[in-house]
Structures are given as structure tokens and as C-alpha cells.
Design a protein around this motif. Structure first.
Motif, PDB file in Angstrom:
ATOM      1  N   VAL A   7       2.397  17.730  -3.507  1.00 23.01           N
ATOM      2  CA  VAL A   7       2.070  16.309  -3.665  1.00 23.01           C
ATOM      3  C   VAL A   7       3.133  15.484  -2.950  1.00 23.01           C
ATOM      4  O   VAL A   7       4.296  15.854  -2.882  1.00 23.01           O
ATOM      5  CB  VAL A   7       1.972  15.889  -5.147  1.00 23.01           C
ATOM      6  N   MET A   8       2.652  14.363  -2.416  1.00 20.96           N
ATOM      7  CA  MET A   8       3.553  13.475  -1.708  1.00 20.96           C
ATOM      8  C   MET A   8       3.073  12.050  -1.903  1.00 20.96           C
ATOM      9  O   MET A   8       1.864  11.796  -1.952  1.00 20.96           O
ATOM     10  CB  MET A   8       3.567  13.830  -0.210  1.00 20.96           C
ATOM     11  N   GLN A   9       4.015  11.149  -2.057  1.00 22.86           N
ATOM     12  CA  GLN A   9       3.689   9.735  -2.163  1.00 22.86           C
ATOM     13  C   GLN A   9       4.616   8.983  -1.206  1.00 22.86           C
ATOM     14  O   GLN A   9       5.828   9.228  -1.201  1.00 22.86           O
ATOM     15  CB  GLN A   9       3.886   9.260  -3.597  1.00 22.86           C
TER      16      GLN A   9
ATOM     17  N   GLN B 203       0.831  -1.206   0.000  1.00 27.49           N
ATOM     18  CA  GLN B 203       0.000   0.000   0.000  1.00 27.49           C
ATOM     19  C   GLN B 203       0.867   1.258   0.000  1.00 27.49           C
ATOM     20  O   GLN B 203       1.948   1.288   0.584  1.00 27.49           O
ATOM     21  CB  GLN B 203      -0.903   0.005   1.234  1.00 27.49           C
ATOM     22  N   ARG B 204       0.346   2.291  -0.658  1.00 26.43           N
ATOM     23  CA  ARG B 204       1.018   3.586  -0.640  1.00 26.43           C
ATOM     24  C   ARG B 204      -0.032   4.686  -0.561  1.00 26.43           C
ATOM     25  O   ARG B 204      -1.189   4.492  -0.938  1.00 26.43           O
ATOM     26  CB  ARG B 204       1.896   3.770  -1.872  1.00 26.43           C
ATOM     27  N   LEU B 205       0.400   5.824  -0.048  1.00 20.58           N
ATOM     28  CA  LEU B 205      -0.448   7.005   0.037  1.00 20.58           C
ATOM     29  C   LEU B 205      -0.077   7.963  -1.075  1.00 20.58           C
ATOM     30  O   LEU B 205       1.096   8.247  -1.302  1.00 20.58           O
ATOM     31  CB  LEU B 205      -0.240   7.714   1.389  1.00 20.58           C
ATOM     32  N   GLN B 206      -1.095   8.447  -1.768  1.00 21.55           N
ATOM     33  CA  GLN B 206      -0.928   9.548  -2.718  1.00 21.55           C
ATOM     34  C   GLN B 206      -1.678  10.727  -2.114  1.00 21.55           C
ATOM     35  O   GLN B 206      -2.891  10.674  -1.951  1.00 21.55           O
ATOM     36  CB  GLN B 206      -1.490   9.179  -4.077  1.00 21.55           C
TER      37      GLN B 206
ATOM     38  N   GLY C 229       7.410   4.229   5.893  1.00 25.56           N
ATOM     39  CA  GLY C 229       8.695   4.577   5.312  1.00 25.56           C
ATOM     40  C   GLY C 229       8.719   6.026   4.888  1.00 25.56           C
ATOM     41  O   GLY C 229       7.729   6.750   5.009  1.00 25.56           O
ATOM     42  N   SER C 230       9.865   6.422   4.387  1.00 23.94           N
ATOM     43  CA  SER C 230      10.049   7.805   3.935  1.00 23.94           C
ATOM     44  C   SER C 230       9.286   8.045   2.634  1.00 23.94           C
ATOM     45  O   SER C 230       9.094   7.127   1.841  1.00 23.94           O
ATOM     46  CB  SER C 230      11.531   8.075   3.698  1.00 23.94           C
ATOM     47  N   PRO C 231       8.883   9.300   2.400  1.00 29.21           N
ATOM     48  CA  PRO C 231       8.226   9.606   1.123  1.00 29.21           C
ATOM     49  C   PRO C 231       9.135   9.263  -0.065  1.00 29.21           C
ATOM     50  O   PRO C 231      10.345   9.482  -0.007  1.00 29.21           O
ATOM     51  CB  PRO C 231       7.991  11.111   1.197  1.00 29.21           C
ATOM     52  N   VAL C 232       8.528   8.703  -1.101  1.00 31.19           N
ATOM     53  CA  VAL C 232       9.283   8.420  -2.324  1.00 31.19           C
ATOM     54  C   VAL C 232       9.176   9.589  -3.299  1.00 31.19           C
ATOM     55  O   VAL C 232       9.989   9.712  -4.198  1.00 31.19           O
ATOM     56  CB  VAL C 232       8.823   7.103  -2.993  1.00 31.19           C
ATOM     57  N   ARG C 233       8.175  10.424  -3.112  1.00 28.53           N
ATOM     58  CA  ARG C 233       8.025  11.656  -3.883  1.00 28.53           C
ATOM     59  C   ARG C 233       7.504  12.719  -2.952  1.00 28.53           C
ATOM     60  O   ARG C 233       6.610  12.472  -2.151  1.00 28.53           O
ATOM     61  CB  ARG C 233       7.037  11.480  -5.031  1.00 28.53           C
ATOM     62  N   ASN C 234       8.034  13.914  -3.079  1.00 29.25           N
ATOM     63  CA  ASN C 234       7.584  15.037  -2.279  1.00 29.25           C
ATOM     64  C   ASN C 234       7.857  16.286  -3.100  1.00 29.25           C
ATOM     65  O   ASN C 234       8.986  16.762  -3.171  1.00 29.25           O
ATOM     66  CB  ASN C 234       8.327  15.064  -0.939  1.00 29.25           C
ATOM     67  N   LEU C 235       6.814  16.818  -3.742  1.00 31.69           N
ATOM     68  CA  LEU C 235       6.987  17.925  -4.679  1.00 31.69           C
ATOM     69  C   LEU C 235       6.084  19.090  -4.309  1.00 31.69           C
ATOM     70  O   LEU C 235       4.982  18.900  -3.816  1.00 31.69           O
ATOM     71  CB  LEU C 235       6.618  17.483  -6.100  1.00 31.69           C
TER      72      LEU C 235
END
Length: 184
Positions: A139-141, A96-99, A151-157
Motif C-alpha cells: 500500500v502507498m499513499q 488530492q492524494r492517491l491511495q 510529492g513523496s509518499p506519506v505512507r509506503n507499506l
């Protein structure tokens, strides 16, 4: 929840209206199935891949309109601001991941309309206007387990987009049934 509202205030020079919209909601989405596993019979089509998948959304919007003069000759102005927060938890097979998206959009539009007769014969209308729009987005994923960070964000823009445009439109109606419109 949903809350909507509208108020129109006649002023000395024109009409001012204010519209508001506030809503929020949450939903579940039991996952996305692997087609090959379903076709092979290894997974039932009704299976829930991750029962904690789903999300939520909240939106707030305020729009202000001002109209001066009758619509055939009006000067109109519209301004708006919208704040939208969207969270989606989904497992596409790799966990699972959060968008997450947090977006604020605001804009202004001004328009002037002239309606009359071209050469004192042909019904015609000219409209000119300009508009501006600004989007500020974060945005953050990140990976999650049961909608909790894992875990740490894989995207953070974060970014901002702005656009400004002008337009013109002309209409002529030489007979009662055809109307020709051109614009840029």
C-alpha cells in the motif's frame, strides 16, 4: 472490461473445474463536500470539489475445484489466487492524494465429508477440513494534483498475513424436521 470463464473436466477419480475472472474499470468521483460549507450556503450541493478525483481497479482471479466422490462422501479441494490493484484519487479538503493497493491473495481448502446413520438409525454427517490463506499487500499513499504525483509518499507499506485453520462439523437429524449441527 469483464471476462469470465468456467470449465469442468471429468477425470477418472472425480471432477475438476477451473473458473477465471478478469475485470477492470475506472470511475470519476467529483469530490467530497464540506457539510458546514453546504449548510451555510457557501457551497452548492452539486459542486465538484476536484473534478479529477476518481480511480481505477483491475482484478484477476483463478479458482480450481476438485471433487472426488459423490457429495455425501466427498473429498473436496479448492485452491485460488487473486491479484487486485486499486487506485483511488480523492480530495478530502487538504489536496488530492492517491491511495494505491496491490494485493495478492491465495489459499487452499481441503474437506472430507462422511454421511451415514448413527447407530444404524439417525441420519448424520461428519465433516472435517483445513484451510490456508496468504495475503501479500503493498500500500502507498502520496499527494497528487490532477492524478499526477506532487510529492513523496506519506505512507509506503508492505506486509504479508497468513492464516491456517482446521474445522470439524457434525450433524444429526433425529426426526424429519429438526437437524442439530455442532462444530468447532
Amino acid at each position: 472490461y469483464n471476462l469470465f470463464g468456467k470449465a469442468t473436466i471429468p477425470t477418472k477419480e472425480g471432477d475438476l473445474s477451473v473458473r477465471t475472472q478478469f475485470y477492470g474499470g475506472q470511475w470519476g468521483a467529483p469530490g467530497y463536500l464540506n457539510r458546514e460549507l453546504v449548510q451555510s450556503g457557501a457551497l452548492k450541493p452539486q459542486a465538484a470539489v476536484n473534478s479529477s478525483d476518481g480511480g481505477n481497479k483491475e482484478l484477476q482471479n483463478v479458482t480450481v475445484n476438485y471433487v472426488r466422490g459423490d457429495l455425501d462422501q466427498a473429498l473436496t479441494m479448492t485452491g485460488f489466487i487473486t491479484h487486485d490493484v486499486f487506485n483511488r484519487f480523492a480530495d478530502f479538503g487538504g489536496g488530492q492524494r492517491l491511495q494505491h493497493e496491490d494485493r495478492t491473495t491465495m489459499g487452499l481448502t481441503f474437506r472430507k465429508t462422511w454421511t451415514g446413520r448413527l447407530f444404524d438409525m439417525l441420519p448424520s454427517q461428519l465433516m472435517i477440513g483445513t484451510n490456508f490463506r496468504n495475503d501479500s499487500v503493498e500500500v502507498m499513499q502520496s499527494p497528487t494534483i490532477n492524478q499526477n504525483p506532487s510529492g513523496s509518499p506519506v505512507r509506503n507499506l508492505s506486509f504479508t498475513e497468513q492464516g491456517w485453520g482446521q474445522y470439524v462439523q457434525a450433524q444429526v437429524q433425529p426426526l424429519p424436521w429438526p437437524k442439530f449441527t455442532g462444530g468447532s
